[in-house]
Design an enzyme around this catalytic site. Structure first.
Site, PDB file in Angstrom:
ATOM      1  CG  HIS A  93      -2.643   2.701  -2.068  1.00  0.00           C
ATOM      2  ND1 HIS A  93      -2.622   2.695  -0.691  1.00  0.00           N
ATOM      3  CD2 HIS A  93      -3.777   2.022  -2.415  1.00  0.00           C
ATOM      4  CE1 HIS A  93      -3.686   2.038  -0.230  1.00  0.00           C
ATOM      5  NE2 HIS A  93      -4.388   1.622  -1.253  1.00  0.00           N
TER       6      HIS A  93
ATOM      7  CD  GLN B 218      -2.522  -1.245   2.682  1.00  0.00           C
ATOM      8  OE1 GLN B 218      -1.989  -1.898   3.573  1.00  0.00           O
ATOM      9  NE2 GLN B 218      -3.650  -0.590   2.861  1.00  0.00           N
TER      10      GLN B 218
ATOM     11  N   GLY C   7       2.557  -4.285   9.139  1.00  0.00           N
ATOM     12  CA  GLY C   7       2.474  -2.834   9.319  1.00  0.00           C
ATOM     13  C   GLY C   7       1.312  -2.160   8.627  1.00  0.00           C
TER      14      GLY C   7
ATOM     15  CB  CYS D  86       0.520  14.241 -18.953  1.00  0.00           C
ATOM     16  SG  CYS D  86      -0.237  15.682 -19.729  1.00  0.00           S
TER      17      CYS D  86
END
Length: 239
Positions: free
Chosen positions: A107, A89, A176, A115
């Protein structure tokens, strides 16, 4: 064990040990802003300069950080177990800098720019950026960070691959991650439903803890060392 599928999902907790803040709370200069106020398409099109100044600051912090022992242990796992895959992530690119090759970024990546006009995408490692907001060298359009913002869909290819790997996993390691950001938080449950052994490494309990077969209640680097030793002992390695 050649056909053992090991999948690892990592979140912000593994990067915290490299000194990368979670970008929430008292971060000095930017603490009057919440990430959800800046990391949105609306914020970007309203004030691209402000959003890029924030990302430029984040990029400079990340550039100074080094992969930690947790990142390095995951690289070792990839070298030893042929069917090892990493889903993250995180957008900081520290897994790749540590040497991991089979990385699925849910992500996006903070070092990518895209662009908004022509869609051209590339890596941009310059920090600080010479021009804010940066412009596309192909069409002159506005460049945006290559990350997933609040309210945006995750990249389809990365997400479908992550679900596929989770369904096929024999061992699913969660490191985590808070277990509250969907759809990533669903992956350990998908793995569990399909018969995987779920191992969690997190100093805190999370929604994933209740389905974990093993929970190492400690920081990523020390917990992953124990997971690595356990996997080598139980399954051996190709070498």
């Amino acid at each position: 064990m050649e056909n053992l599928n090991i999948v690892t999902l990592t979140g912000a907790g593994i990067s915290a040990e490299s000194g990368i803040p979670t970008f929430r709370g008292k971060d000095g200069l930017w603490n009057k802003f919440k990430p959800e106020e800046l990391a949105t398409p609306e914020a970007f099109f309203r004030n691209p300069k402000l959003v890029w100044e924030w990302y430029d600051w984040k990029r400079q912090l990340i550039a100074k950080a080094q992969p930690n022992e947790g990142h390095k242990i995951l690289t070792k796992m990839e070298e030893e177990f042929p069917n090892f895959y990493l889903i993250t992530q995180n957008v900081d690119g520290l897994h790749q800098r540590a040497g991991s090759k089979k990385v699925i970024e849910l992500h996006g990546n903070i070092w990518k720019v895209r662009c908004v006009e022509c869609g051209n995408e590339r890596y941009e490692y310059t920090t600080p950026l010479p021009e804010i907001p940066p412009k596309c060298e192909k069409c002159g359009g506005l460049l945006r960070p290559g990350v997933v913002w609040f309210g945006e869909s995750l990249p389809v290819d990365a997400l479908s691959r992550a679900y596929e790997l989770s369904r096929e996993a024999h061992v699913f390691i969660v490191v985590g991650t808070s277990g509250v950001v969907y759809p990533a938080a669903e992956l350990p449950f998908v793995a569990k439903e399909n018969g995987a052994q779920v191992i969690e490494v997190n100093p805190e309990e999370t929604p994933i803890t209740k389905i974990a077969d093993m929970h190492f209640k400690e920081k990523a680097s020390t917990g992953l060392k124990k997971v690595y030793d356990y996997l080598r002992e139980k399954y051996g390695s190709k070498g």
